[in-house]
Structures are given as structure tokens and as C-alpha cells.
Design a protein around this motif. Structure first.
Motif, short mmCIF file in Angstrom:
data_model
loop_
_atom_site.label_atom_id
_atom_site.label_comp_id
_atom_site.label_asym_id
_atom_site.label_seq_id
_atom_site.Cartn_x
_atom_site.Cartn_y
_atom_site.Cartn_z
N ALA A 248 0.85 -1.19 0.00
CA ALA A 248 0.00 0.00 0.00
C ALA A 248 0.88 1.23 0.00
N ASN A 249 0.72 2.07 -1.02
CA ASN A 249 1.49 3.30 -1.14
C ASN A 249 0.56 4.48 -0.94
N GLY A 250 0.83 5.31 0.06
CA GLY A 250 -0.05 6.45 0.26
C GLY A 250 0.52 7.47 1.20
N SER A 251 0.52 8.74 0.77
CA SER A 251 1.04 9.80 1.63
C SER A 251 0.13 10.05 2.81
N GLN A 252 -1.13 9.61 2.73
CA GLN A 252 -2.07 9.85 3.81
C GLN A 252 -2.26 8.63 4.71
N LEU A 253 -1.40 7.61 4.57
CA LEU A 253 -1.44 6.46 5.48
C LEU A 253 -0.50 6.76 6.64
N LEU A 254 -0.96 7.62 7.54
CA LEU A 254 -0.12 8.08 8.62
C LEU A 254 -0.11 7.07 9.77
N LYS A 255 1.02 6.95 10.44
CA LYS A 255 1.13 5.97 11.52
C LYS A 255 0.25 6.37 12.71
N TYR A 256 0.20 7.67 12.99
CA TYR A 256 -0.65 8.16 14.06
C TYR A 256 -1.62 9.17 13.46
N ASN A 257 -2.90 8.92 13.62
CA ASN A 257 -3.91 9.68 12.88
C ASN A 257 -4.84 10.45 13.80
N GLN A 258 -4.27 11.08 14.81
CA GLN A 258 -4.98 12.02 15.69
C GLN A 258 -6.27 11.44 16.26
N GLY A 259 -6.16 10.25 16.84
CA GLY A 259 -7.29 9.69 17.57
C GLY A 259 -8.17 8.75 16.78
#
Length: 606
Positions: free
Chosen positions: A527-538
Motif C-alpha cells: 500500500a502506497n499512500g502519503s495519507q497512510l499516517l502511523k498516528y492519525n490524531q485519535g
């Protein structure tokens, strides 16, 4: 000489880390050249084709003679046909799945490169792999949104009241000249010294490295033709010279205009870089793109959300298919850049479907390339009718723009006939239907000789996300065999944000890469994605950038995360803009560092 220049530029310090940094600078030098013999990586077939189609070109004639090639009589570009078509009456067989840079031949993933690029781009929007220097190792083509201050985005800035935001002479232009495309030369088995964040120290390692050669990408166009909000990069050989070329689709920026209550996208040209004999890539929209919808000196003005590359008409060259969000009647249109055989593209309408994503592949195994199409969900449209209305639909139950499925090729590069429609809706765990499919890819995942489909799903305004795998079961039919939710998104409609990109809400995949990462003969997915963040603010999230779906056979997958000990992909080891010292042994590097530190210490003690 290099030692002196480094010492005079940096204030001397006795701290260990600064000395190490200075020493590292000594070992890393910019790369400004490529191989002089640009014919060396070209195939015999390419040389013959060019020698025949351009008989006046002495370089091609000399190269063909040098190789001892018998290329036959010269022909005009309009009469060029493939070798297969000349020797047999059997229909030209095209690749079941064209390669446009989504196959990872090497088991590598650019975590460090992406992190380094964030020093000069806002987001990593995608990458593609292809070998441009002929060494057998695929190189990397990167797309990123430049970090530019002063830009106004309609979706984020509702105070915009007129289209002067897109005036290049205005105080806050939405045009800028910073490049979106970067190119990196990949080499294996390079020894280099690099900072280890876990050990908090420099370490010496040997492995793949990335060297930036972005100075080879040239765009001499006026500022209004520069990329504005590009979201995809694909590579293939359009002009037949044996070197991969670059296509970037641009969705155009959202702005508010007089009389409109919401932001709109006025349309924008795509970017089309063709390889040149001197080893560069030149943006060639104004010189090589004509046809329907193309404005003179402006290119094809569309909202090109998705693009795919392949030979759609069976004539042996690579064409481009793009989606468009322009409403036409009760639906929309698909546009095709039809290659004239030499990289010149003539644009024409080739389908009548509105939507976002297109991916070429021979879905029905009839010898031509069809489209796996990604659009919007009818159920989601109905769920949000109280907010967004039913604009674009004939009635509440009749909305032809909402389509996710297969568009069949008529054999001539037209995609007006619908095939299988994927099951709808795809609901999130919160019971709210996913609205849009922002990414579609195809691959033969189970090795049964037909193409399966992988799709990314997002909720309205990119809130929440998931992926599905659709198995091709033959006779033009599919079944969903996997639904994996990446993040939950808002739990109820009242929690929804007002526009795309709300912090914490999005986790969409903007592309898939494939390969046999553990060399077991099975196709794996990353999965390639700039918006697959490890921590996503809750927000609950279980999939991050670089997550691998490792095939165990029969369309079953183990999910392997980048921090897992059995993660099968290797990171790059070079920083952006520099090249490690190649072919150095560990002792070479230690000796050079020791010599430099001794010299520096002696100078500081004077």
C-alpha cells in the motif's frame, strides 16, 4: 580540495556529531552526469525502428551498422507496423497488463527517500519504477507537491471569492514554477555511512542507494502550464527510443468563482515529458499533444483525476487513457491520448463515463486492453443527498455517473460498453457507505491467467478508508474476496469535516505496487499512500504507508507492517540530492573518516 572547501564553509567544532556530519559531507558528492553513450541501453528493435523511420538521421544509421543489424527498407512513420504484424496474420497480442511503473522488480521501498523529500515537498504524491540507464535495475520517478508559501486553495480557504486566485500575476497565485517530478538513479550493493535513528549513531552498511538526477527533467513552459495539483505519475516508452518517458496527470486546483456556492476545478493540462537524445526529459505538451479538447499552447484542459498507460488500439505503441470529471449530459467522458507511433499524441474522446480512476488490463482475455473503472457510490450519493443534493442524477434511483466496474474495449480503443459492475455499496464499519474509489490496480494475483482487481475506497471528502480485492472468476465476472479497513473515519455524519484533507480523517491509498517480495512465486501487494499516517490524531488506523499484503496463496494474505521483523522490503540508504561513495569497502570509509577527523583535530588544536 574537497576537504578545504568543507572546512571553510562550516565553523569548526569539537563536537563529535558535527565532525561526523562534516565527514559525511566529504563522502557524499553530487551527481551531475549520465552515461555518454546513450545508445548503449537501446534495444536492437528500437534502433531498427528509428533507423527505418528516420533514414536521414546519420546517428541511427551508424548505430544500426555498428551493431550489424539488417533493418530492411526505410518506411514512413505512417506505415510502421510491428514485427509480429508483418510475419503473421494472427491478431497482435498486447500485454495482458501493461507495465507503467507499478511493479517492484527489486524488493525495496523508499521510506527514507520519502522522508527526505518532505524537506522540500508538502506531500509525497506517488512514485513509479523503470530502468532508464539500462543497468537492469529499476530507477525511481517521484511525484511530490512542492512546499510553496502564499498559495490559496479554494477547498481550504472559503474566503476566496473570485478566480483571480489563479492569475499568475496576482498577489497569491495558485501557479508556481517549482518542479513536482524528481528522478533517482538506483544502484545496488553500495557501501555508505548513514544515520541510524534507533542507535542514534552513524552506521556503515551496504545495499541499494538512490542518487537524485532531477536536473535531467526540463520544463521550459510558461508558468500557467506548470503542475498545479498533480496526483499521479506513470512511466513508459512513448517515443520508441528505449528510454521510459513520464506522464503526470493534474486534477487542477479548487477555487471559488462568482455565482458558485462551492469550490470548483476549472481544469488543467497534464504534463508529458519525453526523453531526449542528450539524456534529459523535456516537457512536450505544446509540441506533441493535439486533438479534441486541446487548446493551442495549453494542452488538454480537463480535471484528470486518473490515468493509465497501454496499447489500446493494438498498433504497437503506448497510449494514455485519462478520466475526466467534466459532466457531459447525464454522464461524462473518458479521453485517450492516441500515440501516432513516435510520441506525438492526438487526443480523442474514447468513452462516456464520468469518474475518477482508470486502469488498463485485458480483463476478458480477448486480446485488447479494457478499463477497470473507479467512480462514486450510488448509496453514498443517496445518504448525503440532504447535504449535497442529487445533482448530476436523472432521478434518485437513476444516476449513471455512479459506476464502479469494467469498461470493455471494442478492439479499436473505444470504451463505451459496460461490463461487470462491482458490488455496491461497500460499507464502512460505522455503517456509512464509502463514497469514492480513488485508486484501482489490476494484477493476476492468484496465477490463474486472468486479471484480478485491487481497489481503494474512501468516504465522502476522503474521510475513512479501506481496500478490497476482487477475484476474476471468469466469464467477465468478479467476487469480492477481501475487505480490509484502514481507518474508521467519523462515526456519524455530524462529525464530518467540511472539505477534503481534514486532519485525522483521511488514510487513503493513492496507489498499489506489486511484486514477489519474498521470492515464493506469489504476487504480493504494498500500500502506497502519503495519507497512510502511523498516528492519525485519535482515529483508529491499522494500515500505514508501506504495509505489505504478503500472499500465502489462493488469494489469502498476511498483513506485514514496516516495523515487523519479517518485513520483506528494504529501504534505500542515500539522502536526497547526494550520491554515496560507490564500491567503497567498510575499511575504506573508516580510514577516510579517521584521516579527516585527525586533520580536523590537528587544525582545531593549532
Amino acid at each position: 580540495m574537497l576537504f578545504l572547501s568543507v572546512q571553510t564553509l562550516i565553523k569548526p567544532s569539537k563536537t563529535r556529531h558535527l565532525r561526523n556530519l562534516i565527514a559525511l559531507c566529504v563522502l557524499l558528492t553530487p551527481m551531475y552526469s549520465i552515461a555518454n553513450d546513450h545508445f548503449s541501453s537501446w534495444s536492437d528493435k528500437t534502433i531498427c525502428r528509428l533507423a527505418k523511420t528516420t533514414p536521414a538521421n546519420t546517428e541511427y544509421q551508424a548505430e544500426s551498422s555498428k551493431r550489424g543489424l539488417n533493418c530492411g527498407e526505410a518506411v514512413t512513420s505512417s506505415s510502421v507496423v510491428s514485427d509480429t504484424a508483418k510475419t503473421t496474420s494472427i491478431k497482435l497480442k498486447v500485454a495482458m497488463k501493461p507495465d507503467s511503473g507499478d511493479w517492484l522488480k527489486e524488493s525495496i521501498y523508499p521510506f527514507r527517500l520519502k522522508a527526505e523529500m518532505l524537506s522540500r515537498v508538502q506531500t509525497n504524491n506517488g512514485f513509479a519504477m523503470a530502468d532508464f540507464d539500462g543497468d537492469g535495475i529499476d530507477d525511481l520517478f517521484h511525484l511530490g507537491m512542492p512546499a510553496v508559501s502564499g498559495l490559496i486553495y479554494g477547498g481550504d480557504s472559503p474566503e476566496i471569492t473570485n478566480s483571480s486566485a489563479c492569475d499568475p500575476n496576482s498577489g497569491h497565485p495558485c501557479f508556481h514554477s517549482k518542479p513536482w517530478v524528481a528522478v533517482f538513479l538506483i544502484k545496488n550493493d553500495v557501501t555508505y555511512r548513514i544515520w541510524d535513528g534507533k542507535k542514534q549513531d552513524w552506521v556503515i552498511t551496504t545495499g541499494p542507494s538512490a542518487t537524485e538526477v532531477s536536473e535531467l527533467v526540463i520544463d521550459d513552459n510558461s508558468i500557467e502550464l506548470k503542475a498545479q495539483e498533480a496526483n499521479g505519475i506513470r512511466v513508459s516508452d512513448f517515443n520508441g527510443d528505449g528510454v521510459p518517458d513520464i506522464f503526470v496527470n493534474d486534477v487542477s486546483m479548487q477555487i471559488k468563482v462568482p455565482g458558485k456556492t462551492h469550490a470548483v476545478r476549472p481544469g488543467k493540462n497534464d504534463l508529458y515529458f519525453l526523453s531526449q537524445p542528450d539524456g534529459t526529459w523535456l516537457e512536450s505538451t505544446m509540441t506533441h499533444v493535439t486533438g479534441t479538447g486541446v487548446r493551442k499552447g495549453k494542452g488538454l484542459i480537463k480535471f484528470t483525476h486518473g490515468a493509465s498507460l497501454g496499447d489500446i488500439d493494438g498498433d504497437g505503441d503506448i497510449d494514455i487513457v485519462v478520466s475526466s470529471s467534466k459532466w457531459v449530459g447525464n454522464n461524462g467522458e473518458v479521453m485517450c491520448y492516441v500515440n501516432q507511433g513516435d510520441g506525438y499524441m492526438k487526443v480523442r474522446k474514447c468513452g462516456n463515463q464520468w469518474g475518477f480512476e482508470v486502469e488498463l488490463g485485458d480483463i476478458d482475455n480477448d486480446g485488447d486492453l479494457d478499463i477497470a473503472f473507479g467512480g462514486t457510490s450510488k448509496k453514498a450519493k443517496q445518504e448525503w443527498a440532504d447535504v449535497d443534493g442529487m445533482a448530476g442524477c436523472i432521478s434518485y434511483n437513476n444516476c449513471p455517473r455512479n459506476y464502479n466496474g469494467i469498461l470493455l474495449n471494442d478492439g479499436k480503443g473505444n470504451f463505451n460498453k459496460r461490463g461487470f459492475e462491482f458490488s455496491s455499496p461497500v460499507d464502512s464499519s460505522n455503517g456509512i457507505a464509502y463514497n469514492t474509489v480513488p485508486a484501482v490496480s489490476v494484477a493476476d494475483l492468484d496465477g490463474d491467467g486472468d486479471l484480478d482487481v485491487v481497489r481503494s475506497h474512501v468516504g465522502r471528502l476522503y474521510h475513512g478508508g479501506a481496500l478490497t480485492i476482487e477475484e476474476n472468476i471468469g466469464n467477465g465476472k468478479f467476487r469480492t474476496i477481501m475487505l480490509d479497513e484502514m481507518c474508521d473515519g467519523p462515526k456519524k455524519k455530524s462529525d464530518w469535516g467540511l472539505h477534503e484533507g481534514v486532519a485525522g480523517a483521511g488514510c487513503f491509498i493513492n496507489g498499489f505496487k506489486f511484486g514477489d517480495f519474498n521470492k515464493d512465486g506469489l504476487v504480493d501487494i504494498v500500500a502506497n499512500g502519503s495519507q497512510l499516517l502511523k498516528y492519525n490524531q485519535g482515529y483508529s488506523q491499522r494500515v500505514v504507508d508501506g504495509t505489505v499484503y504478503l500472499s500465502t496463496g489462493k488469494l489469502k494474505y498476511d498483513t506485514v507492517y514496516p516495523d515487523d521483523t519479517n518485513y520483506p522490503l528494504v529501504d534505500f540508504g542515500a539522502v536526497v540530492g547526494t550520491i554515496p561513495k560507490e564500491n567503497a569497502t567498510q575499511q575504506d570509509i573508516e580510514d577516510e573518516l579517521a584521516a579527516f577527523e585527525a586533520e580536523l583535530a590537528a587544525e582545531l588544536n593549532q
